[in-house]
Design a protein around this motif. Sequence first.
Motif, short mmCIF file in Angstrom:
data_model
loop_
_atom_site.label_atom_id
_atom_site.label_comp_id
_atom_site.label_asym_id
_atom_site.label_seq_id
_atom_site.Cartn_x
_atom_site.Cartn_y
_atom_site.Cartn_z
N LEU A 258 3.00 22.08 51.57
CA LEU A 258 4.31 22.70 51.62
C LEU A 258 4.63 23.40 50.30
N PHE A 259 4.25 22.80 49.19
CA PHE A 259 4.47 23.45 47.90
C PHE A 259 3.61 24.71 47.77
N GLY A 260 2.42 24.69 48.36
CA GLY A 260 1.59 25.89 48.38
C GLY A 260 2.26 27.02 49.16
N CYS A 261 2.84 26.69 50.32
CA CYS A 261 3.59 27.69 51.10
C CYS A 261 4.80 28.20 50.32
N PHE A 262 5.48 27.28 49.63
CA PHE A 262 6.63 27.68 48.83
C PHE A 262 6.22 28.63 47.71
N ALA A 263 5.08 28.36 47.08
CA ALA A 263 4.59 29.26 46.03
C ALA A 263 4.28 30.64 46.59
N PHE A 264 3.72 30.68 47.82
CA PHE A 264 3.43 31.96 48.46
C PHE A 264 4.71 32.73 48.76
N ILE A 265 5.74 32.02 49.27
CA ILE A 265 7.02 32.67 49.55
C ILE A 265 7.63 33.20 48.25
N LEU A 266 7.58 32.40 47.20
CA LEU A 266 8.14 32.81 45.92
C LEU A 266 7.41 34.03 45.37
N PHE A 267 6.08 34.03 45.45
CA PHE A 267 5.30 35.17 44.98
C PHE A 267 5.64 36.43 45.79
N SER A 268 5.78 36.28 47.11
CA SER A 268 6.10 37.43 47.97
C SER A 268 7.42 38.05 47.57
N TYR A 269 8.43 37.21 47.31
CA TYR A 269 9.74 37.76 47.00
C TYR A 269 9.82 38.31 45.58
N VAL A 270 9.03 37.79 44.68
CA VAL A 270 8.96 38.41 43.34
C VAL A 270 8.43 39.84 43.46
N GLN A 271 7.37 40.01 44.25
CA GLN A 271 6.81 41.34 44.46
C GLN A 271 7.79 42.24 45.22
N ILE A 272 8.50 41.68 46.19
CA ILE A 272 9.48 42.46 46.96
C ILE A 272 10.59 42.96 46.06
N PHE A 273 11.17 42.09 45.24
CA PHE A 273 12.27 42.50 44.36
C PHE A 273 11.81 43.53 43.33
N ARG A 274 10.58 43.37 42.83
CA ARG A 274 10.06 44.37 41.90
C ARG A 274 9.93 45.74 42.57
N ALA A 275 9.46 45.75 43.83
CA ALA A 275 9.31 47.01 44.55
C ALA A 275 10.66 47.62 44.89
N VAL A 276 11.63 46.78 45.26
CA VAL A 276 12.95 47.30 45.62
C VAL A 276 13.66 47.90 44.40
N LEU A 277 13.55 47.24 43.27
CA LEU A 277 14.21 47.74 42.06
C LEU A 277 13.61 49.04 41.56
N ARG A 278 12.38 49.34 41.97
CA ARG A 278 11.75 50.61 41.57
C ARG A 278 12.09 51.75 42.52
N MET A 279 12.77 51.45 43.63
CA MET A 279 13.13 52.51 44.58
C MET A 279 14.18 53.42 43.98
N PRO A 280 13.97 54.75 44.06
CA PRO A 280 14.95 55.67 43.46
C PRO A 280 16.23 55.81 44.27
N SER A 281 16.14 55.56 45.57
CA SER A 281 17.29 55.77 46.46
C SER A 281 18.10 54.47 46.58
N GLU A 282 19.40 54.60 46.39
CA GLU A 282 20.27 53.44 46.57
C GLU A 282 20.33 53.01 48.02
#
Length: 345
Positions: A231-255
Amino acid sequence: MSDYENCLVLSLSSALRTELHTQELQMPNISSISEFLFLALADTRQLQLLHFWLLLGIYLAALLGNGLISTAVACDHRLHTPMYFFLLNLALLDLGCISTTLPKAMANALWHTRAISYAGCAAQTFLFVFLISAEYFLLTMMSYDRYIAICKPLHYGTLLGSRACATMAAAAWGTGVLNALLHTASTFSLPLCQGNAVDQFFCEIPHILKLSCSQSYLREVGLIVFSVLVLFGCFAFILFSYVQIFRAVLRMPSEQGRHKAFSTCLPHLAVVSLFLSTGFFANLRPPSLSSPSLDLMMAFLYSVVPPTLNPLIYSMRNQELRHAVRKMVPWSHFSRDKLLVCLYK
């Protein structure tokens, strides 16, 4: 051998036989228990009936919400996408999860009883562990779906085709079945020496382990530790996915693009947070914070609240889903203005 020694041997043998007979009487094995007794939700008949109606209202709300989402996704061709396919599976798991625990609790409150048969307890344990495990694995795969949709949109159709989605969903359900089989078989093969009172409103493995003989539950504890690591492995995967998602979203030029990306991720993030926070606090809190009433409340939070609130969370910011649900419910086509016109005629 002298007469004194003979008398001593006979007395020791008699004492040993008496002690063994006493232990056999005090330590019934697993086959001698035909039923378990749940924790009473209330002491008076009025409070029991109040609990029944409260649980019935929660159960009907969960059935309605998850049933509407399942039917809307299955019937509306515009919702036949990977995200809604996983949401359909989540709604079905939520329906099963809440139907495993609440109906028996409602029946006990209504009929003024606390008992559940041994076979019924084993079946309830299997179904609950299966459904809750499959839901957690499915939420992990849903985070992967959001990661691909936002971070690799050009490869979304290739990486998450219909066959890939079906395989991922089948893996979540199959892993849940395997996990439930291991834990149920291990738990109900233990000799029980501490009676048959389960201090919970459904058959939960930690409370059944409290009834086992000393040192006989170590095998199941080892399985629980292994499951927690997974379960902690799955949690680490979810956490990694959302770190990458937020980084990609913050780089979007369009609001507008950022707003759309957040609106598709926030419901899933809210569901994961609700699921993990209630589950972790219920099972990983220190023993000093444990008490029958607190254990009951925590079990209610992680087993009943998420299946009830998930449909509301997913439909709050999802226009497509709300529109599909409105098409299914005839009375939803009447707006407030139309209703007022009808009243004043």
